[in-house]
Design an enzyme around this catalytic site. Structure first.
Site, PDB file in Angstrom:
ATOM      1  N   TRP A 138      30.339 -13.176  19.175  1.00 45.72           N
ATOM      2  CA  TRP A 138      28.980 -13.668  18.930  1.00 45.72           C
ATOM      3  C   TRP A 138      27.983 -13.232  19.996  1.00 45.72           C
ATOM      4  O   TRP A 138      26.794 -13.415  19.841  1.00 45.72           O
ATOM      5  CB  TRP A 138      28.999 -15.203  18.863  1.00 45.72           C
ATOM      6  CG  TRP A 138      29.839 -15.823  19.944  1.00 45.72           C
ATOM      7  CD1 TRP A 138      31.139 -16.242  19.806  1.00 45.72           C
ATOM      8  CD2 TRP A 138      29.493 -16.072  21.312  1.00 45.72           C
ATOM      9  NE1 TRP A 138      31.617 -16.727  21.014  1.00 45.72           N
ATOM     10  CE2 TRP A 138      30.620 -16.637  21.960  1.00 45.72           C
ATOM     11  CE3 TRP A 138      28.338 -15.880  22.072  1.00 45.72           C
ATOM     12  CZ2 TRP A 138      30.635 -16.992  23.303  1.00 45.72           C
ATOM     13  CZ3 TRP A 138      28.335 -16.231  23.415  1.00 45.72           C
ATOM     14  CH2 TRP A 138      29.479 -16.772  24.014  1.00 45.72           C
ATOM     15  N   ASN A 139      28.451 -12.684  21.108  1.00 48.00           N
ATOM     16  CA  ASN A 139      27.513 -12.503  22.238  1.00 48.00           C
ATOM     17  C   ASN A 139      26.536 -11.340  22.041  1.00 48.00           C
ATOM     18  O   ASN A 139      25.399 -11.407  22.459  1.00 48.00           O
ATOM     19  CB  ASN A 139      28.267 -12.391  23.567  1.00 48.00           C
ATOM     20  CG  ASN A 139      29.259 -11.256  23.601  1.00 48.00           C
ATOM     21  OD1 ASN A 139      29.743 -10.817  22.560  1.00 48.00           O
ATOM     22  ND2 ASN A 139      29.563 -10.774  24.769  1.00 48.00           N
ATOM     23  N   PRO A 163      32.478 -11.075  10.995  1.00 49.13           N
ATOM     24  CA  PRO A 163      31.671 -11.428  12.172  1.00 49.13           C
ATOM     25  C   PRO A 163      32.110 -12.771  12.735  1.00 49.13           C
ATOM     26  O   PRO A 163      32.819 -13.530  12.069  1.00 49.13           O
ATOM     27  CB  PRO A 163      30.249 -11.515  11.622  1.00 49.13           C
ATOM     28  CG  PRO A 163      30.370 -11.633  10.151  1.00 49.13           C
ATOM     29  CD  PRO A 163      31.741 -11.216   9.728  1.00 49.13           C
ATOM     30  N   SER A 214      37.979 -12.826  22.840  1.00 49.57           N
ATOM     31  CA  SER A 214      38.670 -13.291  24.049  1.00 49.57           C
ATOM     32  C   SER A 214      40.088 -12.726  24.124  1.00 49.57           C
ATOM     33  O   SER A 214      40.683 -12.364  23.105  1.00 49.57           O
ATOM     34  CB  SER A 214      38.721 -14.814  24.050  1.00 49.57           C
ATOM     35  OG  SER A 214      39.473 -15.234  22.934  1.00 49.57           O
ATOM     36  N   GLU A 235      39.173  -5.173  22.379  1.00 51.64           N
ATOM     37  CA  GLU A 235      38.084  -5.194  23.372  1.00 51.64           C
ATOM     38  C   GLU A 235      37.925  -6.640  23.805  1.00 51.64           C
ATOM     39  O   GLU A 235      37.428  -7.468  23.051  1.00 51.64           O
ATOM     40  CB  GLU A 235      36.781  -4.688  22.742  1.00 51.64           C
ATOM     41  CG  GLU A 235      36.822  -3.255  22.254  1.00 51.64           C
ATOM     42  CD  GLU A 235      36.826  -2.248  23.391  1.00 51.64           C
ATOM     43  OE1 GLU A 235      36.565  -2.642  24.545  1.00 51.64           O
ATOM     44  OE2 GLU A 235      37.121  -1.076  23.126  1.00 51.64           O
ATOM     45  N   CYS A 269      30.394  -9.290  28.199  1.00 50.28           N
ATOM     46  CA  CYS A 269      31.764  -8.983  28.639  1.00 50.28           C
ATOM     47  C   CYS A 269      31.726  -8.091  29.870  1.00 50.28           C
ATOM     48  O   CYS A 269      32.593  -8.181  30.732  1.00 50.28           O
ATOM     49  CB  CYS A 269      32.550  -8.332  27.519  1.00 50.28           C
ATOM     50  SG  CYS A 269      31.735  -6.913  26.808  1.00 50.28           S
ATOM     51  N   GLU A 358      37.324 -15.814  33.168  1.00 50.15           N
ATOM     52  CA  GLU A 358      35.989 -15.420  32.703  1.00 50.15           C
ATOM     53  C   GLU A 358      35.124 -16.667  32.529  1.00 50.15           C
ATOM     54  O   GLU A 358      35.534 -17.622  31.881  1.00 50.15           O
ATOM     55  CB  GLU A 358      36.115 -14.680  31.359  1.00 50.15           C
ATOM     56  CG  GLU A 358      34.817 -14.101  30.870  1.00 50.15           C
ATOM     57  CD  GLU A 358      34.971 -13.385  29.522  1.00 50.15           C
ATOM     58  OE1 GLU A 358      35.618 -13.948  28.613  1.00 50.15           O
ATOM     59  OE2 GLU A 358      34.452 -12.271  29.378  1.00 50.15           O
TER      60      GLU A 358
HETATM   61  P1  NAD Z   1      37.000 -15.272  20.177  1.00 53.68           P
HETATM   62  O1  NAD Z   1      38.262 -14.678  20.657  1.00 53.68           O
HETATM   63  O2  NAD Z   1      36.882 -16.745  20.123  1.00 53.68           O
HETATM   64  O3  NAD Z   1      36.679 -14.770  18.680  1.00 53.68           O
HETATM   65  C1  NAD Z   1      36.485 -13.409  18.382  1.00 53.68           C
HETATM   66  C2  NAD Z   1      36.644 -13.212  16.897  1.00 53.68           C
HETATM   67  O4  NAD Z   1      38.006 -13.426  16.534  1.00 53.68           O
HETATM   68  C3  NAD Z   1      35.832 -14.181  16.041  1.00 53.68           C
HETATM   69  O5  NAD Z   1      35.305 -13.483  14.945  1.00 53.68           O
HETATM   70  C4  NAD Z   1      36.878 -15.192  15.594  1.00 53.68           C
HETATM   71  O6  NAD Z   1      36.551 -15.839  14.392  1.00 53.68           O
HETATM   72  C5  NAD Z   1      38.080 -14.289  15.410  1.00 53.68           C
HETATM   73  N1  NAD Z   1      39.384 -14.961  15.450  1.00 53.68           N
HETATM   74  C6  NAD Z   1      39.711 -16.120  16.057  1.00 53.68           C
HETATM   75  N2  NAD Z   1      41.040 -16.381  15.871  1.00 53.68           N
HETATM   76  C7  NAD Z   1      41.537 -15.351  15.151  1.00 53.68           C
HETATM   77  C8  NAD Z   1      42.843 -15.041  14.649  1.00 53.68           C
HETATM   78  N3  NAD Z   1      43.887 -15.832  14.884  1.00 53.68           N
HETATM   79  N4  NAD Z   1      43.000 -13.904  13.945  1.00 53.68           N
HETATM   80  C9  NAD Z   1      41.955 -13.068  13.731  1.00 53.68           C
HETATM   81  N5  NAD Z   1      40.690 -13.315  14.171  1.00 53.68           N
HETATM   82  C10 NAD Z   1      40.491 -14.448  14.875  1.00 53.68           C
HETATM   83  O7  NAD Z   1      35.869 -14.610  21.061  1.00 53.68           O
HETATM   84  P2  NAD Z   1      34.319 -14.954  21.067  1.00 53.68           P
HETATM   85  O8  NAD Z   1      34.171 -16.265  21.759  1.00 53.68           O
HETATM   86  O9  NAD Z   1      33.730 -14.792  19.716  1.00 53.68           O
HETATM   87  O10 NAD Z   1      33.728 -13.795  21.977  1.00 53.68           O
HETATM   88  C11 NAD Z   1      33.610 -13.891  23.365  1.00 53.68           C
HETATM   89  C12 NAD Z   1      34.660 -13.046  24.034  1.00 53.68           C
HETATM   90  O11 NAD Z   1      34.533 -11.695  23.612  1.00 53.68           O
HETATM   91  C13 NAD Z   1      34.520 -13.004  25.541  1.00 53.68           C
HETATM   92  O12 NAD Z   1      35.788 -13.099  26.147  1.00 53.68           O
HETATM   93  C14 NAD Z   1      33.917 -11.631  25.798  1.00 53.68           C
HETATM   94  O13 NAD Z   1      34.178 -11.125  27.077  1.00 53.68           O
HETATM   95  C15 NAD Z   1      34.557 -10.815  24.729  1.00 53.68           C
HETATM   96  N6  NAD Z   1      33.801  -9.594  24.446  1.00 53.68           N
HETATM   97  C16 NAD Z   1      34.359  -8.397  24.770  1.00 53.68           C
HETATM   98  C17 NAD Z   1      33.661  -7.232  24.526  1.00 53.68           C
HETATM   99  C18 NAD Z   1      34.264  -5.891  24.850  1.00 53.68           C
HETATM  100  O14 NAD Z   1      33.819  -4.903  24.275  1.00 53.68           O
HETATM  101  N7  NAD Z   1      35.243  -5.789  25.717  1.00 53.68           N
HETATM  102  C19 NAD Z   1      32.390  -7.292  23.939  1.00 53.68           C
HETATM  103  C20 NAD Z   1      31.853  -8.516  23.628  1.00 53.68           C
HETATM  104  C21 NAD Z   1      32.575  -9.672  23.875  1.00 53.68           C
END
Ligand code: NAD
Length: 483
Positions: A138-139, A163, A214, A235, A269, A358
C-alpha cells in the site's frame, strides 16, 4: 465478480470511508486466470514492436489522465498530492522504459556451440512465463506494482494484480485504462481483497508470482509457491542505513537523509531508518538534521500513516529507542491517531528492536561511529539488505563496495528507483530477484535453449551407431582443448 463479500477502504487522514470493493471469490480468481491465459497466448504471439506500440498507447492514456490516478492514490494512501503526482509520473517512466527496451534485452541470442558441436547453431530464446500474478503493498500503490506489471507485460505475459486491501482503487483504474486500449483481451486484471485472495491467486496456477510486501508475508508466499513449483520474485522490507563520512557535504547529507527517512510518512521500503555518522562531524551533522527536522510537519510535508496497525509498531519503536537513547526531535506523543510527527533519537544500542526491525514511520536513529569501517560493519549487521546511502566526497565508491545490499546511492538517496535501467531489489530478508531494468525484464521470462544442425557431420555422437573412431575423435579433441 461475486459481490457476496465486500470490504471498504478509508481516507487515512480522516478515517472516512472511501470505497467498497468485492472480495474476489476463488471461482472468480480461477476464471481470471483462465482469461489471462487466453490473453497471454495472443499477447506473446505479437512482435516486440506490436507490444511496444500498445504499451506506449497505454502509457499516453495514463499520462493524459494522471490527475485521476493522483486523486485515487491521495484518497486511499493519505499522501500529499505532490507526492502522489511524483509517484504516478515515475510509474509511467517505467512503463515507457520497459516497452521501449524489451526487444533489445529479450530478443533471441546466438551462442557459440563449441568445438565438439561446431556443426550446430545454438540460440537462447527468452520465453514469457504466461500469467504473472503481482501482489502489491500500500505504500506506493502505483509505483511499486508497476515495477512488476509493466516489465511482465513488456516481456509478453498477461498479468493479474492483487493490490493491497488498503489501496485497491488505483489497481482497478490501471486495469480499466489498459482495457480501453485492448478491449478484446484481458491483459491486466485485478482481483481484490486481503491476503486470502493473494493466496488464492497462487493456488490457482499462475506461472510466476511477483510479490512486494513484508518479509513475514513473503515467507508464506514463497512457501506456497514452492509447494506448486511456481517461480517468484520477493521485494520485501528494509532497515536502510545512511553512512556519513567525515568529508561528506553535511548540509546535503542531512537534508537528503531526512527526506529519505520522513517523506511518505517514513513508509518507504528504501527509506533511511539508521544513520551512522563519523564522530568528527557528528555534532555538526546532528545539529543540521535537528534544525531541518523541526521545520517539517506531518500533514504538511508528508501525509497520514496509511495502515492504522502500523502506528502501534512505530509507537513501540519510538518508546524502545527513547528508553535507550537521547531523543532530540519529537517524543512518544509524536505518534498520533493518524499522523506521526518526526522523531530523531541518538545513540541507540545496535541490538535494540528499534534498530533491528523495520519501523516504517518518520523515525530516524543516529549513531556515531569512530570510522567508516565501523559504519560499514554496523550497516551490514542486520537481517535486511535492501538499499543504503553513502555520503563522502572521496570514499563513496570504497564504502559502497563493502555494503551487503541490493542498491546503494552515493551522495544521493532513492534516485536508482527512478531509473528504468537500474535493477531494484534486495538480499537477505529484503528479498530475492529483481524488478526494473534489464534484470527486471529477464525476470519475467525463462531461457529456452534451441539448437539445430547447420550441416551433418560424418561422425554421429548421439546415436547407437557411434563408432570407435568417433569415440577417439571426441577424446582426442578433448585432450587437445583441456590439457
Ligand atoms: P504485507 O506483507 O502485509 O502485504 C503485502 C501484500 O500481500 C498485500 O497485498 C496482502 O494482501 C498480501 N498478502 C498477505 N498475506 C498473503 C498471503 N498469505 N498470500 C498472498 N498474499 C498475501 O505488506 P504491506 O504492509 O502491504 O507492505 C509494506 C511492506 O512492503 C513493508 O515491509 C515494505 O518495506 C515492503 N515494501 C517493499 C518494497 C520493495 O520493493 N522491496 C516496496 C514497497 C514496500
Amino acid at each position: 465478480m461475486s459481490i457476496d463479500a465486500q470490504f471498504s477502504t478509508f481516507h487515512p487522514a480522516t478515517g472516512e470511508r472511501f470505497g467498497e470493493y468485492p472480495i474476489t471469490s476463488d471461482e472468480e480468481v480461477a476464471s481470471a486466470v483462465a482469461r489471462a491465459r487466453a490473453a497471454a497466448a495472443w499477447w506473446s504471439g505479437l512482435s516486440f514492436g506490436q507490444r511496444r506500440r500498445i504499451l506506449r498507447s497505454w502509457n499516453s492514456l495514463l499520462i493524459e489522465h494522471l490527475d485521476d490516478a493522483v486523486e485515487l492514490i491521495v484518497a486511499e494512501s493519505g499522501k500529499p498530492r505532490s507526492d502522489a503526482q511524483l509517484e504516478a509520473a515515475l510509474a509511467c517512466e517505467h512503463v515507457d522504459w520497459a516497452a521501449r527496451k524489451a526487444q533489445f534485452y529479450l530478443h533471441a541470442h546466438h551462442r557459440s556451440p563449441g568445438l565438439l558441436m561446431a556443426n550446430m547453431s545454438a540460440r537462447v530464446d527468452r520465453v514469457p512465463y504466461g500469467v504473472v500474478g503481482v501482489i502489491g503493498p500500500w505504500n506506493y500503490p502505483i509505483f511499486t506494482p508497476m515495477g512488476s506489471i509493466a516489465y511482465a507485460l513488456a516481456a509478453g505475459n498477461a498479468v493479474i494484480f492483487k493490490p493491497s486491501e488498503f489501496t485497491p482503487a488505483i489497481g482497478l483504474w490501471l486495469a480499466k485504462t489498459l482495457n480501453e486500449i485492448v478491449p478484446e483481451h484481458q491483459l491486466l486484471q485485478v482481483v481484490t481483497g486481503a491476503g486470502s485472495v493473494g493466496a488464492s491467486l497462487i493456488a490457482h496456477g499462475v506461472d510466476k508470482i511477483s510479490f512486494t510486501g513484508s518479509t513475514a508475508t513473503a515467507k508464506k508466499v514463497a512457501a506456497a509457491c514452492v509447494e506448486r513449483m511456481i517461480p517468484f520474485v520477493l521485494e520485501c522490507g528494509g532497515k536502510d542505513p545512511v553512512l556519513v563520512d567525515r568529508d561528506a557535504q553535511l548540509e546535503r547529507a542531512a537534508e537528503h537523509a531526512l527526506w529519505s527517512g520522513m517523506s511518505n510518512a517514513g513508509q518507504s521500503c528504501i527509506g533511511a531508518e539508521r544513520i551512522y555518522v563519523h564522530r568528527e562531524v557528528a555534532d555538526r551533522f546532528i545539529e543540521i538534521l535537528k534544525t531541518r527536522a523541526n521545520e517539517i510537519k506531518a500533514g504538511v510535508n508528508y501525509g497520514a500513516a496509511t495502515r492504522p496497525a502500523q502506528l502501534e509498531i512505530i509507537k513501540r519503536h519510538v518508546d524502545d529507542a527513547s528508553s535507550h537513547g537521547q531523543v532530540i526531535v519529537g517524543d512518544s506523543t509524536s505518534v498520533g491517531e493518524r499522523f506521526v510527527e518526526p522523531v530523531i533519537v541518538l545513540n541507540v544500542p545496535e541490538n535494540a528492536p528499534s534498530m533491528r526491525e523495520e519501523t516504517f514511520g518518520p523515525v530516524l536513529i543516529v549513531n556515531t561511529v569512530n570510522d567508516m569501517d565501523e559504519a560499514v560493519q554496523k550497516a551490514n549487521d542486520t537481517p535486511f539488505g535492501l538499499a543504503a546511502s553513502v555520503w563522502s566526497k572521496r570514499n563513496g565508491e570504497k564504502i559502497a563496495a563493502q555494503l551487503h545490499c541490493g542498491m546503494v546511492s552515493i551522495n544521493s538517496v532513492f534516485t536508482f528507483a527512478a531509473m528504468g535501467s537500474m535493477p531494484f531489489g534486495g538480499v537477505k530478508d529484503s528479498g530475492m530477484g529483481r524488478i526494473h531494468g534489464p534484470e527486471g525484464l529477464l525476470e519475467f521470462t525463462y531461457p529456452r535453449s534451441v539448437v539445430k544442425p547447420r550441416f551433418n557431420l560424418p561422425l554421429e555422437f548421439t546415436s547407437f551407431k557411434r563408432t570407435v573412431f568417433a569415440d577417439k575423435v571426441i577424446t582426442t579433441l578433448s585432450r587437445i582443448r583441456h590439457k
